[in-house]
Design a protein around this motif. Structure first.
Motif, PDB file in Angstrom:
ATOM      1  N   ASP A 197       0.816  -1.214   0.000  1.00 21.76           N
ATOM      2  CA  ASP A 197       0.000   0.000   0.000  1.00 21.76           C
ATOM      3  C   ASP A 197       0.852   1.267   0.000  1.00 21.76           C
ATOM      4  O   ASP A 197       0.451   2.291  -0.568  1.00 21.76           O
ATOM      5  N   ALA A 198       2.021   1.218   0.621  1.00 18.52           N
ATOM      6  CA  ALA A 198       2.912   2.384   0.618  1.00 18.52           C
ATOM      7  C   ALA A 198       3.400   2.682  -0.797  1.00 18.52           C
ATOM      8  O   ALA A 198       3.472   3.851  -1.213  1.00 18.52           O
ATOM      9  N   ALA A 199       3.743   1.639  -1.540  1.00 19.77           N
ATOM     10  CA  ALA A 199       4.171   1.836  -2.928  1.00 19.77           C
ATOM     11  C   ALA A 199       3.030   2.397  -3.764  1.00 19.77           C
ATOM     12  O   ALA A 199       3.209   3.349  -4.541  1.00 19.77           O
TER      13      ALA A 199
ATOM     14  N   SER B  79      -0.336   9.297  -5.509  1.00 18.61           N
ATOM     15  CA  SER B  79      -0.250  10.713  -5.165  1.00 18.61           C
ATOM     16  C   SER B  79       0.571  11.483  -6.194  1.00 18.61           C
ATOM     17  O   SER B  79       0.208  12.593  -6.592  1.00 18.61           O
ATOM     18  N   ARG B  80       1.678  10.902  -6.648  1.00 21.82           N
ATOM     19  CA  ARG B  80       2.522  11.592  -7.627  1.00 21.82           C
ATOM     20  C   ARG B  80       1.799  11.729  -8.971  1.00 21.82           C
ATOM     21  O   ARG B  80       1.809  12.800  -9.590  1.00 21.82           O
TER      22      ARG B  80
ATOM     23  N   GLY C 144       0.335  15.056 -11.120  1.00 21.01           N
ATOM     24  CA  GLY C 144       1.059  15.378 -12.341  1.00 21.01           C
ATOM     25  C   GLY C 144       2.553  15.486 -12.147  1.00 21.01           C
ATOM     26  O   GLY C 144       3.248  16.127 -12.944  1.00 21.01           O
ATOM     27  N   LEU C 145       3.064  14.835 -11.096  1.00 22.70           N
ATOM     28  CA  LEU C 145       4.494  14.893 -10.793  1.00 22.70           C
ATOM     29  C   LEU C 145       5.200  13.650 -11.324  1.00 22.70           C
ATOM     30  O   LEU C 145       4.620  12.560 -11.353  1.00 22.70           O
ATOM     31  N   PRO C 146       6.456  13.778 -11.726  1.00 30.17           N
ATOM     32  CA  PRO C 146       7.188  12.610 -12.220  1.00 30.17           C
ATOM     33  C   PRO C 146       7.449  11.616 -11.098  1.00 30.17           C
ATOM     34  O   PRO C 146       7.618  11.987  -9.931  1.00 30.17           O
ATOM     35  N   VAL C 147       7.473  10.341 -11.453  1.00 31.59           N
ATOM     36  CA  VAL C 147       7.778   9.297 -10.474  1.00 31.59           C
ATOM     37  C   VAL C 147       8.465   8.149 -11.194  1.00 31.59           C
ATOM     38  O   VAL C 147       8.155   7.847 -12.354  1.00 31.59           O
ATOM     39  N   ARG C 148       9.414   7.534 -10.506  1.00 36.23           N
ATOM     40  CA  ARG C 148      10.170   6.408 -11.056  1.00 36.23           C
ATOM     41  C   ARG C 148       9.867   5.146 -10.267  1.00 36.23           C
ATOM     42  O   ARG C 148       9.541   5.201  -9.075  1.00 36.23           O
TER      43      ARG C 148
ATOM     44  N   ASP D 220      -3.881  10.737 -15.575  1.00 39.40           N
ATOM     45  CA  ASP D 220      -3.852  11.478 -14.310  1.00 39.40           C
ATOM     46  C   ASP D 220      -4.250  10.619 -13.116  1.00 39.40           C
ATOM     47  O   ASP D 220      -4.710  11.125 -12.101  1.00 39.40           O
ATOM     48  N   SER D 221      -4.082   9.304 -13.233  1.00 42.29           N
ATOM     49  CA  SER D 221      -4.437   8.416 -12.133  1.00 42.29           C
ATOM     50  C   SER D 221      -3.709   7.094 -12.282  1.00 42.29           C
ATOM     51  O   SER D 221      -3.114   6.808 -13.331  1.00 42.29           O
ATOM     52  N   LEU D 222      -3.762   6.296 -11.222  1.00 41.12           N
ATOM     53  CA  LEU D 222      -3.179   4.954 -11.227  1.00 41.12           C
ATOM     54  C   LEU D 222      -4.320   3.961 -11.124  1.00 41.12           C
ATOM     55  O   LEU D 222      -5.100   3.989 -10.165  1.00 41.12           O
TER      56      LEU D 222
END
Length: 393
Positions: A277-279, A285-286, A290-294, A377-379
């Motif tokens: 859930d943390a991942a 949230s990122r 609209g923020l970059p995430v790797r 804009d979502s996961l």
């Protein structure tokens, strides 16, 4: 597959990256990315190259005795042939001299899922006067992303797999209650039969592991050494499949307890669940903002939870793997900052697994696995019903 319709988008990506071209190379299946993009059906027995230039038409280099694999290469695109090594090196040099080209190469083997071109081929291309850079971002954008139809096929497979897993767990519990416990390999066979009825296919597996056997992340049951699933066992079922028409794989892991779980099992399960859930929370949230995430950042987030619970050394593998439009373990961005240094961005259209685990040899293993897809804009997480608690049967 590379097509005339795809070419303008790809050439725009090359221009945006300040690349003169993407140089594809394959030999006997060493580079599945190249063979997939070129539409090869089966292995090529001789070396092949293809340059996708920033401007103009792609140019292929085929061996004279092996035109067959190029059947889907558009007739309007040049296809040169060679028979000897001198001619091959001359043709390659004529394509790449003085150019900056991308290849499936990862400096220092940082991303092994991309490192498909042999060192000797890199030497040949560089000796021809080319500058070679990693094609990782191109692979993410062109090779690894799903189409809308592929996303729908994944969602359908995910729902079917979830129901099959729940049915298998319930059956194992019924057999325990009847005093005729089922063996791991027998439950595996039952799942495969359910796949067939549901119109799903898989290349191997699934993994059905009781208690101590689940401490091996890649355990596979066997009739040669049968293990009955009995009262008091913790049961791990890892199953993956796709629709038979060639859809995208869904890959899930479910955890159950045959009877009331011990406090120890619950503690390990909660650590794994909270890491998962943390991942997911970080990614959601990122992406929503609209923020970059790797992927490596999500791996770090999951790993931090398990380390805080005291099980860090028992989390042996990456948090997740790419699921691309062709392969279960794909070539897109991995959720990994442990096994590899994958610094590619998670861009819209890519999919992957999230599957942290804790493995205590000789005792038990616990893993929770869901899949995720990056929308604009979502996961999107599959299956829709994510496991919150151990299934107690």
């Amino acid at each position: 597959m590379l097509t005339p319709e795809m070419l303008p988008r790809l050439q725009q990506l090359l221009a945006d990256a300040d690349l003169d071209g993407w140089l594809l190379y394959d030999f006997r299946g060493t580079n599945a990315i190249a063979s997939g993009l070129l539409g090869f059906d089966g292995l090529v027995s001789r070396r092949v190259f293809a340059l996708i230039p920033r401007e103009g038409l792609p140019i292929g280099i085929a061996h004279a005795i092996e035109p067959g694999p190029w059947a889907q290469w558009p007739k309007a695109w040049p296809l040169r042939t060679y028979s000897g090594w001198r001619a091959l090196e001359s043709e390659v040099a004529s394509l790449v001299q003085g150019k900056r080209v991308a290849m499936e190469y990862s400096p220092g083997d940082a991303i092994p899922y991309l490192d498909r071109v042999p060192a000797g081929v890199l030497e040949m291309v560089r000796a021809a006067g080319a500058t070679v850079v990693c094609s990782g971002d191109l692979v993410s954008q062109i090779y690894a992303t799903w189409t809308p139809d592929q996303l729908l096929s994944h969602e359908r497979a995910a729902e079917r797999i979830m129901h099959i897993a729940h049915g298998a767990i319930a059956y194992a519990g019924d057999m325990v209650a009847l005093g005729t416990p089922v063996a791991e390999h027998e439950l595996q066979a039952r799942i495969l039969e359910a796949f067939e009825r549901a119109g799903l296919e898989t290349h191997h597996g699934p993994d059905v592991a009781a208690s101590e056997n689940a401490a091996n992340p890649h355990y596979m049951p066997s009739a040669a050494s049968p293990r009955l699933i009995q009262r008091g066992d913790t049961l791990l079922i890892d199953l993956w499949a796709r629709e038979k028409n060639g859809g995208v794989y869904a890959d899930q892991t479910w955890m159950a307890s045959m009877g009331a779980p011990t406090e120890r099992v619950v503690t390990v399960w909660e650590a794994v669940r909270d890491a998962r859930d943390a991942a997911l929370s970080l990614l959601q949230s990122r992406i929503t903002a609209g923020l970059p995430v790797r992927g490596g950042e999500a791996d770090d987030a999951a790993r931090a939870v398990i380390e805080a619970r005291g099980f860090g050394p028992q989390f042996w593998h990456r948090t997740g793997h790419s699921i691309d439009s062709r392969e279960l373990h794909g070539s897109g961005p991995q959720i990994d900052n442990l096994e590899s240094r994958d610094d590619r961005l998670l861009i819209p259209g890519v999919g992957f697994s999230i599957e942290p685990g804790i493995y205590l040899p000789g005792e038990l293993g616990v893993r929770s696995e869901v899949n995720a897809y990056v929308a604009e804009d979502s996961l999107l997480v599959t299956p829709g019903d994510v496991q919150r608690d151990l299934i107690v049967v």
